[in-house]
Design a protein around this motif. Structure first.
Motif, mmCIF file in Angstrom:
data_model
loop_
_atom_site.group_PDB
_atom_site.id
_atom_site.type_symbol
_atom_site.label_atom_id
_atom_site.label_comp_id
_atom_site.label_asym_id
_atom_site.label_seq_id
_atom_site.Cartn_x
_atom_site.Cartn_y
_atom_site.Cartn_z
ATOM 1 N N UNK A 233 -9.923 -4.385 8.200
ATOM 2 C CA UNK A 233 -9.074 -4.065 6.858
ATOM 3 C C UNK A 233 -8.789 -3.107 6.255
ATOM 4 N N UNK A 234 -9.815 -1.789 5.677
ATOM 5 C CA UNK A 234 -9.883 -0.570 4.352
ATOM 6 C C UNK A 234 -8.448 -0.510 5.404
ATOM 7 N N UNK A 235 -8.491 0.034 6.893
ATOM 8 C CA UNK A 235 -6.782 1.174 7.173
ATOM 9 C C UNK A 235 -6.368 0.461 7.019
ATOM 10 N N UNK A 236 -5.818 -1.264 7.099
ATOM 11 C CA UNK A 236 -5.043 -2.066 6.174
ATOM 12 C C UNK A 236 -4.446 -1.646 5.015
ATOM 13 N N UNK A 237 -5.362 -1.649 4.088
ATOM 14 C CA UNK A 237 -4.932 -1.494 2.981
ATOM 15 C C UNK A 237 -4.577 -0.175 2.410
ATOM 16 N N UNK A 238 -5.461 0.628 3.538
ATOM 17 C CA UNK A 238 -4.840 2.265 2.831
ATOM 18 C C UNK A 238 -3.072 2.322 3.277
ATOM 19 N N UNK A 239 -3.063 1.688 4.309
ATOM 20 C CA UNK A 239 -1.749 1.098 4.779
ATOM 21 C C UNK A 239 -0.820 0.952 4.136
ATOM 22 N N UNK A 240 -1.273 -0.030 3.800
ATOM 23 C CA UNK A 240 -0.333 -0.876 2.536
ATOM 24 C C UNK A 240 -0.266 0.177 1.181
ATOM 25 N N UNK A 241 -1.309 0.804 0.740
ATOM 26 C CA UNK A 241 -1.194 1.514 -0.114
ATOM 27 C C UNK A 241 0.064 2.895 -0.035
ATOM 28 N N UNK A 242 -0.117 3.014 0.965
ATOM 29 C CA UNK A 242 1.037 4.450 1.303
ATOM 30 C C UNK A 242 2.306 3.687 1.075
ATOM 31 N N UNK A 243 2.270 2.523 2.161
ATOM 32 C CA UNK A 243 3.863 2.122 1.559
ATOM 33 C C UNK A 243 4.409 1.400 0.975
ATOM 34 N N UNK A 244 3.038 1.428 -0.255
ATOM 35 C CA UNK A 244 3.833 0.537 -1.753
ATOM 36 C C UNK A 244 3.939 1.929 -2.217
ATOM 37 N N UNK A 245 3.435 3.152 -2.393
ATOM 38 C CA UNK A 245 3.701 4.378 -2.954
ATOM 39 C C UNK A 245 5.078 5.256 -2.589
ATOM 40 N N UNK A 246 5.382 4.703 -1.077
ATOM 41 C CA UNK A 246 6.422 5.304 -0.636
ATOM 42 C C UNK A 246 7.822 4.964 -1.106
ATOM 43 N N UNK A 247 7.708 3.161 -1.157
ATOM 44 C CA UNK A 247 8.310 2.673 -1.463
ATOM 45 C C UNK A 247 8.751 2.559 -2.949
ATOM 46 N N UNK A 248 7.648 3.048 -4.089
ATOM 47 C CA UNK A 248 7.761 3.205 -5.506
ATOM 48 C C UNK A 248 9.011 4.410 -5.357
ATOM 49 N N UNK A 249 8.508 5.964 -4.257
ATOM 50 C CA UNK A 249 9.101 7.455 -4.484
ATOM 51 C C UNK A 249 10.549 6.846 -4.691
ATOM 52 N N UNK A 250 10.618 6.337 -3.279
ATOM 53 C CA UNK A 250 11.977 5.982 -2.569
ATOM 54 C C UNK A 250 12.980 5.132 -3.557
ATOM 55 N N UNK B 236 -5.886 -7.238 -5.024
ATOM 56 C CA UNK B 236 -6.457 -7.601 -6.666
ATOM 57 C C UNK B 236 -6.667 -8.835 -6.827
ATOM 58 N N UNK B 237 -6.354 -10.117 -6.120
ATOM 59 C CA UNK B 237 -6.904 -11.491 -6.859
ATOM 60 C C UNK B 237 -8.265 -11.272 -5.688
ATOM 61 N N UNK B 238 -8.766 -10.714 -5.532
ATOM 62 C CA UNK B 238 -10.490 -10.733 -4.780
ATOM 63 C C UNK B 238 -10.452 -10.588 -3.497
ATOM 64 N N UNK B 239 -9.390 -10.822 -2.635
ATOM 65 C CA UNK B 239 -9.703 -10.375 -1.560
ATOM 66 C C UNK B 239 -10.798 -10.415 -0.916
ATOM 67 N N UNK B 240 -11.394 -11.180 0.103
ATOM 68 C CA UNK B 240 -12.353 -11.020 0.911
ATOM 69 C C UNK B 240 -12.175 -9.536 1.856
ATOM 70 N N UNK B 241 -13.006 -8.955 2.222
ATOM 71 C CA UNK B 241 -12.463 -8.150 2.876
ATOM 72 C C UNK B 241 -12.980 -8.660 4.586
ATOM 73 N N UNK B 242 -12.395 -8.927 5.493
ATOM 74 C CA UNK B 242 -12.615 -10.716 6.816
ATOM 75 C C UNK B 242 -13.740 -9.144 8.010
ATOM 76 N N UNK B 243 -12.871 -8.103 8.192
ATOM 77 C CA UNK B 243 -13.376 -7.058 9.417
ATOM 78 C C UNK B 243 -13.281 -6.009 8.769
ATOM 79 N N UNK B 244 -13.267 -5.414 10.033
ATOM 80 C CA UNK B 244 -13.652 -4.172 10.333
ATOM 81 C C UNK B 244 -11.911 -3.300 10.369
#
Length: 281
Positions: free
Chosen positions: A259-276, A249-257
């Protein structure tokens, strides 16, 4: 109207339910404690938990409970039994029915025929308990009416002769996980670890999670909380996700290939943490 259900669990969508507590319909005294427990979802069990002579009475007490303020899932008898049609006819009129678990599911049409006998939109959990069911898992997952798959470990072992060693059951669990993904369903529900609590149950939940399953059946009230915690994102996973999402959110630069899978996993964990409700736990 009296309040029976644990309010936290009642607010959680069933697609995210981790613990699925089976409450025997042989005695109506089992219902209220199950509903007040920490189990994300409660299933009134009219199948394995009720001997043949008691099926009709169990059906009556379940319908009575679901017509007088209780809400729950119900495990109905298999489609090839003499009880299936009567189970569905009675439950189709029960206002507190959340969905049904169909025992001994082996073919996709069994799910569809079950759904057609219930109120429109009633979800069906397909309980897969045999080699035939496992081999047909993808078709079952894609069938109209299927909400989620569940693994009947005990009957599967009887059918195949497999032991309870995780390696012996890995193929079947994997099939259900892959079938669920193909059918665009939530993760499948693992079978119960009979009698296990504490560290033994935690270890069993590690197997469940490692296979990609996201729920687990249980028979004991005290098992629900352990299952919920074991099948939720860990504190370290939540912390990692929080840090990555803040940096993004602060503008971190994508460093490698990766990154996007890790971002998707972080978003999933965030969503589950909110739900639970885990962010501030």
């Amino acid at each position: 109207m009296p309040t029976f259900r644990n309010s936290r669990a009642a607010a959680l969508p069933a697609k995210l339910s981790r613990s699925w507590l089976l409450a025997s319909a042989a005695d109506e005294g089992n219902f209220a404690p199950a509903l007040a427990s920490e189990a994300d979802s409660v299933i009134f069990d009219m199948e394995d938990a009720v001997p043949a002579p008691g099926k009709a009475e169990a059906r009556e007490r379940v319908v009575e409970a679901l017509s007088t303020g209780m809400t729950a899932w119900v495990r109905v008898n298999g489609i090839d039994t003499e009880y299936w049609a009567d189970d569905l006819a009675a439950l189709s009129k029960a206002p507190g029915l959340r969905g049904v678990m169909l025992a001994m599911t082996e073919r996709p049409d069994q799910v569809t025929h079950t759904a057609m006998r219930l109120q429109a939109g009633t979800p069906v959990l397909a309980l897969i308990e045999s080699a035939i069911g496992v081999e047909n898992a993808t078709d079952i997952a894609c069938a109209p009416g299927t909400f989620r798959l569940a693994f009947g470990v005990g009957d599967f072992r009887k059918d195949t002769g497999a032991s309870d060693d995780p390696m012996a059951l890995a193929y079947a669990r994997s099939r259900l996980v892959i079938a669920s993904r193909v059918g665009q369903l939530p993760g499948p529900i693992d079978g119960p670890t009979v009698g296990a609590l504490g560290d033994d149950l935690k270890q069993a939940c590690k197997v469940t999670a490692s296979m990609g399953m996201t729920g687990k059946l249980c028979l004991l009230l005290d098992a629900a909380d352990t299952i919920n915690k074991s099948l939720s994102p860990s504190e370290s996973e939540i912390r990692w996700a929080h840090e990555l999402l803040e940096a993004h959110a602060a503008g971190a630069v994508v460093g490698d290939g990766s990154y996007l899978p890790r971002l998707a996993r972080a978003e999933k964990i965030s969503s589950l943490a909110d739900s639970y409700g885990l962010w501030n736990a």
